[in-house]
Design a protein around this motif. Structure first.
Motif, PDB file in Angstrom:
ATOM      1  N   GLN A   1       6.365   8.825  -7.997  1.00  0.00           N
ATOM      2  CA  GLN A   1       5.437   8.639  -7.038  1.00  0.00           C
ATOM      3  C   GLN A   1       5.881   7.053  -7.290  1.00  0.00           C
ATOM      4  O   GLN A   1       4.983   5.777  -8.076  1.00  0.00           O
TER       5      GLN A   1
ATOM      6  N   HIS B   1       4.036   3.745  -6.732  1.00  0.00           N
ATOM      7  CA  HIS B   1       2.519   3.246  -7.232  1.00  0.00           C
ATOM      8  C   HIS B   1       3.293   2.609  -8.486  1.00  0.00           C
ATOM      9  O   HIS B   1       2.381   2.933  -9.620  1.00  0.00           O
ATOM     10  N   THR B   2       4.657   2.153  -8.008  1.00  0.00           N
ATOM     11  CA  THR B   2       4.637   1.105  -9.103  1.00  0.00           C
ATOM     12  C   THR B   2       4.164  -0.034  -9.055  1.00  0.00           C
ATOM     13  O   THR B   2       4.403  -0.203  -7.755  1.00  0.00           O
TER      14      THR B   2
ATOM     15  N   CYS C   1      -4.918  -0.489  -4.173  1.00  0.00           N
ATOM     16  CA  CYS C   1      -4.155   0.573  -3.443  1.00  0.00           C
ATOM     17  C   CYS C   1      -4.950   2.049  -3.465  1.00  0.00           C
ATOM     18  O   CYS C   1      -6.545   2.097  -4.426  1.00  0.00           O
TER      19      CYS C   1
ATOM     20  N   CYS D   1      -4.621   4.471  -4.853  1.00  0.00           N
ATOM     21  CA  CYS D   1      -4.643   5.141  -6.614  1.00  0.00           C
ATOM     22  C   CYS D   1      -5.449   4.802  -7.126  1.00  0.00           C
ATOM     23  O   CYS D   1      -6.344   5.158  -8.177  1.00  0.00           O
TER      24      CYS D   1
ATOM     25  N   ARG E   1      -4.920   0.993  -8.306  1.00  0.00           N
ATOM     26  CA  ARG E   1      -4.560   0.044  -8.933  1.00  0.00           C
ATOM     27  C   ARG E   1      -4.044  -0.647  -8.142  1.00  0.00           C
ATOM     28  O   ARG E   1      -4.247  -0.760  -6.361  1.00  0.00           O
TER      29      ARG E   1
ATOM     30  N   CYS F   1       0.668  -2.320  -6.059  1.00  0.00           N
ATOM     31  CA  CYS F   1       1.232  -1.048  -5.608  1.00  0.00           C
ATOM     32  C   CYS F   1       2.100  -1.661  -4.823  1.00  0.00           C
ATOM     33  O   CYS F   1       2.107  -1.920  -3.410  1.00  0.00           O
TER      34      CYS F   1
ATOM     35  N   GLU G   1       3.380   0.433  -2.425  1.00  0.00           N
ATOM     36  CA  GLU G   1       3.270   0.943  -1.274  1.00  0.00           C
ATOM     37  C   GLU G   1       2.106  -0.414  -0.688  1.00  0.00           C
ATOM     38  O   GLU G   1       1.866  -0.362   0.608  1.00  0.00           O
ATOM     39  N   THR G   2       1.270  -1.245  -1.338  1.00  0.00           N
ATOM     40  CA  THR G   2       0.581  -2.064  -0.325  1.00  0.00           C
ATOM     41  C   THR G   2       1.261  -3.129  -0.156  1.00  0.00           C
ATOM     42  O   THR G   2       0.559  -4.263   0.418  1.00  0.00           O
TER      43      THR G   2
END
Length: 398
Positions: free
Chosen positions: A238, A241-242, A251, A253, A255, A258, A260-261
């Motif tokens: 994943q 999602h770091t 995000c 998830c 949080r 991340c 992805e954002t």
């Protein structure tokens, strides 16, 4: 004596596994080729091959792969076994490739748009594709291998989360399809699909490598010592999602900030839409209908705003990878996903952020230094990767 017997049995088992791995990778091999790949003598290879043929694991062909020496024929996976229908499944599209018993493509690669508003609609779309193949091959058993977007439990066959889906509950895909269709079903995450494809179909892949899929989201899969690493809860990989910005936007998830954002295609399109709405006459791009392909085209056309956003995203990916490489020391990275359409300049930006890891120095290590490349496999090969779930399960039983 007993210990020696057990050791000999284990060696024979490992040699059988090695021979089976080679034939799955190369499809057709002669005795001399098996000997070259394994380092075993021709008599030793002959004994193993005879055992495997007697067990029904291999079949012998009269086709000679060498123009020299005595024609001893060649060996392959028996061609009369079950077919495997490989699919890459999301709530908006399903890609599929039928494979024969040797995991070679049979027929055309297909991509179908779907609009699955419920799990039942998605399962029905999978079933429809399977039934159409069954009509073409009425006398064959066609098992299913599914690469599923999101987090998957490959043991129970449950899709735990599917980010693009309008539903949030887990879906027992394996159980429901096996009950309905009466065939075997195996599934795993779509990034595992890519890792399996690389492991089995790309001879340039090392024992340790990583695939990064930069598309709607950002996912990855690790192969360590030749084995897929999934983690105890099957959540390995994943990387999307770091956290790259603790004060960043929310995000999916739960949080903030991340990767992805910042760096996924969905994040880039969102950023572009917001800007385009505030600057309605500054671009020919329509914020309401903006597609990933239009965004990539704008990058290649030199759109300053798009190039700035994409450069920032590539820098974020590179920094995340730098930390990741230092932790696991996996130094071969293959990139897949539609973001690869940004091309060599995008990849070079990622590479510059990584620079070199603390382990990439010294002449002795040059052949093991970090390599970051676009994945070489075509989309058909990528989707076929999920079919190797069956191969790895068979090899575990050897």
């Amino acid at each position: 004596m007993q210990s020696s017997g057990l050791n000999n049995q284990r060696v024979r088992q490992l040699n059988r596994q090695t021979v089976m791995k080679l034939v799955w990778q190369h499809k057709l091999l002669s005795k001399s080729q098996f000997s070259q790949h394994t380092g075993l003598s021709i008599p030793a290879v002959s004994n193993i091959l005879e055992e495997l043929v007697n067990d029904g694991k291999l079949s012998h062909s009269s086709e000679n792969l060498s123009k020299r020496g005595i024609n001893s024929g060649s060996y392959q996976i028996p061609p009369d076994g079950d077919f495997i229908l490989c699919m890459n499944v999301t709530p908006t599209s399903i890609e599929s490739q039928l494979c024969d018993a040797q995991l070679s493509p049979n027929g055309e690669f297909e991509r179908m748009q779907v609009n699955a508003s419920t799990p039942q609609a998605l399962l029905a779309a999978i079933e429809n594709i399977w039934r159409n193949q069954c009509k073409t091959w009425p006398k064959k058993t066609i098992n299913l291998a599914l690469g599923i977007h999101g987090q998957v439990d490959p043991v129970t066959g449950v899709s735990q989360t599917m980010p693009q889906a309008p539903w949030r509950e887990p879906v027992e895909i394996k159980y429901l399809l096996e009950e309905k269709l009466g065939v075997s079903v195996r599934l795993d995450n779509d990034c595992v699909m890519l890792a399996l494809a690389e492991k089995w179909q790309n001879p340039a892949s090392r024992q340790d490598f990583c695939v990064i899929n930069v598309d709607y989201g950002i996912g990855s899969s690790f192969v360590i010592n030749g084995q897929i690493y999934r983690g105890s809860l099957y959540g390995s990989g994943q990387i999307g999602h770091t956290i790259v910005n603790p004060d960043g936007i929310a995000c999916d998830c739960g949080r903030y900030g991340c990767l992805e954002t910042v760096a996924s295609l969905s994040a880039l399109k969102k950023q572009a839409r917001i800007w385009l709405k505030s600057q309605p006459y500054s671009s020919k791009l329509d914020p309401e209908t903006l597609t990933s392909m239009q965004l990539i085209a704008a990058w290649h056309d030199g759109n300053e705003q798009v190039r700035r956003w994409v450069d920032n995203s590539a820098n974020a990916i590179g920094l995340s990878l730098y930390n990741f490489l230092n932790i696991l020391n996996i130094n071969q990275i293959w990139f897949y996903g539609r973001s690869c359409g940004f091309g060599d300049e995008w990849l070079a930006t990622i590479d510059r952020q990584i620079g070199f890891t603390p382990f990439d120095h010294g002449d002795v290590l040059k052949n093991k230094a970090t390599q970051i490349n676009f994945g070489p496999l075509n989309r058909t090969q990528q989707v076929m990767g999920i079919g190797y779930l069956y191969v790895e399960s068979m090899l575990e039983k050897e």
